[in-house]
Design an enzyme around this catalytic site. Structure first.
Site, mmCIF file in Angstrom:
data_model
loop_
_atom_site.group_PDB
_atom_site.id
_atom_site.type_symbol
_atom_site.label_atom_id
_atom_site.label_comp_id
_atom_site.label_asym_id
_atom_site.label_seq_id
_atom_site.Cartn_x
_atom_site.Cartn_y
_atom_site.Cartn_z
ATOM 1 N N ALA A 134 0.773 -1.240 0.000
ATOM 2 C CA ALA A 134 0.000 0.000 0.000
ATOM 3 C C ALA A 134 0.808 1.295 0.000
ATOM 4 C CB ALA A 134 -0.938 0.002 1.199
ATOM 5 N N ALA A 135 2.071 1.261 0.419
ATOM 6 C CA ALA A 135 2.801 2.519 0.612
ATOM 7 C C ALA A 135 3.300 3.091 -0.723
ATOM 8 C CB ALA A 135 3.990 2.274 1.535
ATOM 9 N N GLY B 244 0.605 5.135 -0.495
ATOM 10 C CA GLY B 244 -0.796 5.247 -0.108
ATOM 11 C C GLY B 244 -1.782 5.702 -1.165
ATOM 12 N N LYS C 67 -3.471 4.387 -3.595
ATOM 13 C CA LYS C 67 -4.699 3.613 -3.851
ATOM 14 C C LYS C 67 -5.590 3.584 -2.613
ATOM 15 C CE LYS C 67 -2.360 2.334 -7.574
ATOM 16 N NZ LYS C 67 -0.998 2.815 -7.815
ATOM 17 N N CYS D 146 2.894 -0.608 -12.312
ATOM 18 C CA CYS D 146 3.312 0.530 -13.134
ATOM 19 C C CYS D 146 4.443 0.047 -14.038
ATOM 20 C CB CYS D 146 3.655 1.754 -12.305
ATOM 21 S SG CYS D 146 4.604 1.410 -10.861
#
Ligand SMILES: C[S@@+](CC[C@H](N)C(=O)[O-])C[C@H]1O[C@@H](n2cnc3c(N)ncnc32)[C@H](O)[C@@H]1O
Length: 434
Positions: A107-108, A110, A112, A227
């Site tokens: 998650a980091a 953050g 999303k 990405c």
């Protein structure tokens, strides 16, 4: 094999040239506003040169020469979050239902988690990263925005057994990748690129996606994103996982302007900078099939592991209600759900950081609490006082009761002060002072 050659796996010569050419152009800048603090109309009035995203709610493009939003105190105080307009498509396609539990596995810092939390109410997040430093950055980004529905954890879900399988309604898997879609943002990614790195990442991505499906409730959804422009990290990961298990299926994403779909997996989309205003992204959605396995509840709706009359006073004063109160290393958190996770997934924060305990029973309200509260009970600063406050100076004000208070400017809470006999002592975090 070089970068251009490896794209031939799914792109024509012409498409490759267009894509590579787009990587030499200036990157785009965008942000998502915090609708708890400002609406689109007011934001656009305040910053008339921003351009509204054609279909994403609360999202604006801007030119760096017009606004340096990253250096503004408004960023530190959670009026918006700076994030690429392509990566915001993850929350757009996730569309979580109310009362659902979302795991953001990687998650980091953050993007999303934050965009999903800003756009969808009444959902609960466990947002995790393997890197402690990056999980702390994630936690501090959440803090600035005053979001209350996110527990941040640090760990590697690949290292856990199957005790919490079938637990999550939605999973965001924004996988670690070779990062070719970030070439415009980070030049070092380009120098570092190799097909060996791509294939090494592919193995991790396949493992993470298999684990994500295990963790998902039957009929739950996963968004897998990278990405990277590499077929090996995008389509091939999905095709490999689906070929090896029969409990999940691909869901076709709805059409958006500027998408690219490969013929090998046309349910998923690529975002290319020459077709869409943003950096590159690959997005696919999977659903776990209905089955008879037992859904696990990892949710506990009431736990109080810290009580004090001082805390009660603080909660009553601001009319705050939480089902759960946790003390983690003398930081007190208020949250509505507690989660039972395997021991090797460590909690970094749970919901709102209300205050810190100093010297046994002295409670110092946190920066996070200031951003969670509305401005109703705040002391309104004037322009000169704001400058002093953001600089870290004290402010003189008579006729105020002694104790802690929030200060605000233009209807945005900035942080706490401690009033002592007419002097407002400054609690603005040292790292943010201008
Ligand atoms: C593409 S970045 C995530 C970006 C993030 N989703 C966002 O929107 O801001 C990938 C992240 O995965 C983390 N990571 C790598 N391997 C991991 C693992 N096994 N478990 C959890 N996180 C992992 C990295 O530390 C990195 O922060």
């Amino acid at each position: 094999m070089d970068f251009k050659e490896h794209l031939k796996k799914y792109l024509s010569e012409k498409e490759i040239d267009q894509l590579i050419n787009s990587l030499t152009l200036e990157r785009t800048h965008s942000l998502i506003i915090n609708p708890n603090k400002i609406n689109e109309e007011t934001f656009q009035k305040k910053f008339p040169k921003v351009i509204k995203h054609p279909f994403l709610k609360n999202v604006f493009y801007y030119e760096h020469k017009d606004y340096d939003f990253g250096k503004s105190y408004l960023f530190d105080n959670g009026l918006f979050y700076i994030v690429d307009a392509s990566s915001l498509l993850v929350s757009y396609f996730l569309e979580p239902k109310e009362n659902s539990l979302i795991l953001d596995m990687c998650a980091a810092p953050g993007g999303k988690t934050i965009s999903t939390s800003l756009n969808y109410k009444n959902v609960e997040f466990i947002s995790n990263d393997i890197s402690y430093q990056r999980a702390l950055t994630l936690s501090s980004n959440i803090e600035k925005l005053g979001l209350s529905n996110i527990s941040v954890t640090c760990g590697d879900f690949l290292q856990i057994n199957n005790q919490i399988n079938n637990s999550f309604d939605y999973i965001i898997l924004d996988a670690p990748c070779s990062g070719s879609a970030m070439f415009r943002k980070m030049e070092e990614m380009e120098k570092d690129w190799s097909i060996e790195k791509v294939l090494k990442q592919q193995k991790i991505q396949i493992n993470l996606l298999n684990k994500a499906i295990d963790l998902l409730k039957p009929e739950g959804f996963i968004i897998y994103s990278t990405c990277s422009f590499s077929f090996e990290e995008d389509e091939e990961v999905i095709l490999n996982v689906l070929a090896n298990r029969d409990d999940a299926e691909i869901v076709s994403l709805p059409h958006i302007d500027g998408e690219y779909r490969s013929s090998e997996l046309n349910e998923a989309i690529h975002i290319f900078p020459h077709l869409y205003k943003g950096e590159g992204q690959f997005i696919a959605k999977l659903q776990k099939k209905k089955n008879d396995s037992l859904v696990k509840s990892i949710v506990d709706k009431k736990t109080i592991n810290y009580k004090s009359s001082e805390l009660n006073k603080l909660l009553t004063n601001y009319d705050l209600h939480f089902n759960c109160i946790s003390n983690m290393n003398n930081q007190i958190y208020g949250h509505n759900f507690n989660f039972s996770l395997p021991k090797n997934i460590k909690f970094i924060r749970k919901g709102i950081n209300i205050c810190e305990i100093k010297n046994k029973d002295i409670l110092i309200p946190s920066f996070n609490l200031a951003h969670y509260l509305n401005t109703e009970k705040s002391i309104i600063l004037d322009e000169k006082e704001v400058k002093s406050y953001l600089h870290g100076d004290t402010i003189e004000r008579n006729n105020l009761n002694n104790g802690y208070n929030v200060v605000s400017f233009n209807d945005i809470n900035l942080g706490f002060v401690k009033c002592v006999n007419g002097t407002l002592k400054n609690l603005y975090p040292k790292g943010l002072r201008h």
